[in-house]
Design an enzyme around this catalytic site. Sequence first.
Site, mmCIF file in Angstrom:
data_model
loop_
_atom_site.group_PDB
_atom_site.id
_atom_site.type_symbol
_atom_site.label_atom_id
_atom_site.label_comp_id
_atom_site.label_asym_id
_atom_site.label_seq_id
_atom_site.Cartn_x
_atom_site.Cartn_y
_atom_site.Cartn_z
ATOM 1 N N ASN A 7 0.852 -1.184 0.000
ATOM 2 C CA ASN A 7 0.000 0.000 0.000
ATOM 3 C C ASN A 7 0.897 1.247 0.000
ATOM 4 O OD1 ASN A 7 -1.648 2.221 0.858
ATOM 5 N ND2 ASN A 7 -3.140 0.770 1.665
ATOM 6 N N HIS A 43 -5.645 3.332 -1.589
ATOM 7 C CA HIS A 43 -6.944 3.561 -0.964
ATOM 8 C C HIS A 43 -7.270 5.046 -1.077
ATOM 9 C CE1 HIS A 43 -9.826 2.385 2.536
ATOM 10 N NE2 HIS A 43 -10.296 3.440 1.888
ATOM 11 N N HIS A 50 -4.085 11.621 0.653
ATOM 12 C CA HIS A 50 -2.865 10.892 0.271
ATOM 13 C C HIS A 50 -2.978 10.499 -1.206
ATOM 14 C CE1 HIS A 50 -5.651 7.819 1.658
ATOM 15 N NE2 HIS A 50 -5.393 8.075 2.920
ATOM 16 N N GLU A 70 -8.741 0.056 -2.919
ATOM 17 C CA GLU A 70 -9.604 -0.098 -1.754
ATOM 18 C C GLU A 70 -10.472 1.139 -1.584
ATOM 19 O OE1 GLU A 70 -6.496 -2.602 1.088
ATOM 20 O OE2 GLU A 70 -6.902 -0.493 1.512
ATOM 21 N N HIS A 190 -3.939 -4.762 7.655
ATOM 22 C CA HIS A 190 -4.049 -3.735 8.688
ATOM 23 C C HIS A 190 -3.152 -4.083 9.864
ATOM 24 C CE1 HIS A 190 -5.608 -0.372 11.011
ATOM 25 N NE2 HIS A 190 -6.245 0.006 9.926
ATOM 26 N N ASP A 191 -2.160 -3.227 10.083
ATOM 27 C CA ASP A 191 -1.213 -3.334 11.200
ATOM 28 C C ASP A 191 -0.324 -4.576 11.138
ATOM 29 O OD1 ASP A 191 -2.111 -0.946 12.167
ATOM 30 O OD2 ASP A 191 -3.336 -1.790 13.764
#
Length: 241
Positions: A7, A43, A50, A70, A190-191
């Site tokens: 990402n 995303h 961003h 996304e 995620h994370d």
Amino acid sequence: MTKLSVNINKIATLRNARGHNRPDVLQAARDIERFGAQGITVHPRPDERHIRYQDVRDLRHVVTTEINVEGNPTPDFLDLVREVRPEQVTLVPDAPDAITSNAGWDTVTHQQYLREVVADLKSIGCRVSIFLDPIAELVEAAATTGTDRIELYTEAYATQFLADREAAVAPYRAAAALAGKLGLGVNAGHDLDLDNLAWLHQQLPELDEVSIGHALVCDALYLGLENTVQLYLRQLKSMNS
């Protein structure tokens, strides 16, 4: 083989801080692919804080692996996806002001809506993934929408990992196994980072793809981008050999 999709939102955040084109998001995507990643994730959000919508259009002409776009399937988002036709679209129910994705879909409540969106996206040749928490009822409902994959929201796993990695991964292992039985592919994101990725990968043999951005970019500040991509790939290869 579990694929790594990087990402690049945080790279765009850094660029936008100065209003010019440094770092160059398109060149970063080229380099990340050259360093071995098997996909690029973006995303875009309505405020374009961003990744910008134009970035997504431009990346379509640059990325040679796969683009994973996304987002919340608002009319503007769906128009962008129809124009760009990425290989994969991941549906995420985030609010416009969310700092980052913070919840998966309630696929029971939104089942009919998701069916319509999934059918629309699949009609233009996109693979579709639905972002959701590792709950059996939600996985089962997702399977009725026609989606190709689910993406397991792994914040809870990452939060609990250091305290009890077995307890942390247990619901994800069950959800991935159920998804496999229902004919769904499994992504995760995620994370995820260099500490917790290998264990998740080892415990989820159904895992098709991970999407990692924030931790990878943070690591790259110290380790270098090429080395960091290779280190993340190594976590995914340890159990594939």
